[in-house]
Scaffold this motif. Structure first.
Motif, PDB file in Angstrom:
ATOM      1  N   PRO A 112      43.129  24.505 -34.345  1.00  0.00           N
ATOM      2  CA  PRO A 112      41.796  25.100 -34.173  1.00  0.00           C
ATOM      3  C   PRO A 112      40.708  24.124 -33.737  1.00  0.00           C
ATOM      4  CG  PRO A 112      42.756  25.761 -36.271  1.00  0.00           C
ATOM      5  CD  PRO A 112      43.630  24.690 -35.717  1.00  0.00           C
ATOM      6  N   ILE A 113      40.923  22.831 -33.898  1.00  0.00           N
ATOM      7  CA  ILE A 113      39.860  21.867 -33.599  1.00  0.00           C
ATOM      8  C   ILE A 113      39.478  21.872 -32.120  1.00  0.00           C
ATOM      9  CG2 ILE A 113      39.230  19.415 -33.630  1.00  0.00           C
ATOM     10  CD1 ILE A 113      40.927  19.224 -36.229  1.00  0.00           C
ATOM     11  N   PRO A 114      40.418  21.679 -31.158  1.00  0.00           N
ATOM     12  CA  PRO A 114      39.993  21.723 -29.758  1.00  0.00           C
ATOM     13  C   PRO A 114      39.520  23.105 -29.325  1.00  0.00           C
ATOM     14  CG  PRO A 114      42.372  21.434 -29.910  1.00  0.00           C
ATOM     15  CD  PRO A 114      41.828  21.321 -31.292  1.00  0.00           C
ATOM     16  N   ALA A 115      40.071  24.154 -29.928  1.00  0.00           N
ATOM     17  CA  ALA A 115      39.601  25.504 -29.586  1.00  0.00           C
ATOM     18  C   ALA A 115      38.151  25.689 -30.021  1.00  0.00           C
ATOM     19  CB  ALA A 115      40.504  26.555 -30.226  1.00  0.00           C
ATOM     20  N   ALA A 116      37.828  25.235 -31.236  1.00  0.00           N
ATOM     21  CA  ALA A 116      36.452  25.351 -31.717  1.00  0.00           C
ATOM     22  C   ALA A 116      35.494  24.506 -30.881  1.00  0.00           C
ATOM     23  CB  ALA A 116      36.378  24.931 -33.188  1.00  0.00           C
ATOM     24  N   LEU A 117      35.934  23.311 -30.496  1.00  0.00           N
ATOM     25  CA  LEU A 117      35.094  22.475 -29.629  1.00  0.00           C
ATOM     26  C   LEU A 117      34.873  23.149 -28.278  1.00  0.00           C
ATOM     27  CD1 LEU A 117      36.531  18.935 -30.442  1.00  0.00           C
ATOM     28  CD2 LEU A 117      34.277  19.831 -31.051  1.00  0.00           C
ATOM     29  N   GLY A 118      35.899  23.799 -27.759  1.00  0.00           N
ATOM     30  CA  GLY A 118      35.766  24.518 -26.490  1.00  0.00           C
ATOM     31  C   GLY A 118      34.781  25.674 -26.597  1.00  0.00           C
TER      32      GLY A 118
END
Length: 152
Positions: free
Chosen positions: A40-46
């Motif tokens: 979820p980290i890169p998705a949330a940053l995106g």
């Protein structure tokens, strides 16, 4: 022979529809899978990058870095779904159902598996190509801006 185990079709669906949250990893490996918790980290940053574009406009340079993270996360999740859908029954059962016979039904391919494969191909292609187009467009616009500054 049939038996209950980690279902290939369900894993592929979870990868395509919830892969950015790591749902497929939690299904296959349990909640203790630390890689699943990183998804979820890169998705949330995106998504934060998308929010920045909506708030500050397309000239926000931080969003140029953040938005491709979302596209790549979606594309990677779709690629995982494709790999799951194309894995043959024996290999699937060896990987995720080692206590079941190699011909167990959990690793079988069904029509829903094929539908998930098609969806993964469509979504993954759109996410990947959109990410490339966005990144390349932003890069060239930045280069033109810098060239204008130098020429003045």
């Amino acid at each position: 022979m049939t038996g209950r185990g980690k279902n290939k079709t369900l894993a592929a669906v979870l990868a395509v529809l919830g892969g950015t949250l790591g749902l497929h990893r939690f299904y296959l490996r349990g909640l203790g899978d630390w890689i699943g918790w990183l998804h979820p980290i890169p998705a949330a940053l995106g998504w934060w990058g998308v929010d920045r574009v909506l708030t500050y406009g397309q000239d926000d340079k931080l969003s140029w870095v953040l938005i491709p993270l979302l596209g790549m996360t979606i594309a990677a999740s779709c690629l995982t779904g494709i790999v799951y859908a194309l894995t043959d029954r024996e290999k699937w059962n060896r990987w995720f159902n080692p206590t079941l016979p190699v011909d167990a039904n959990a690793g079988a391919t069904h029509w829903l598996t094929i539908g998930t494969l098609v969806l993964a191909l469509l979504m993954g292609t759109v996410a990947f190509m959109g990410t490339l187009a966005f990144g390349i467009q932003r890069y060239f616009e930045y280069q033109i801006e810098e060239a204008r500054k130098i020429s003045q």
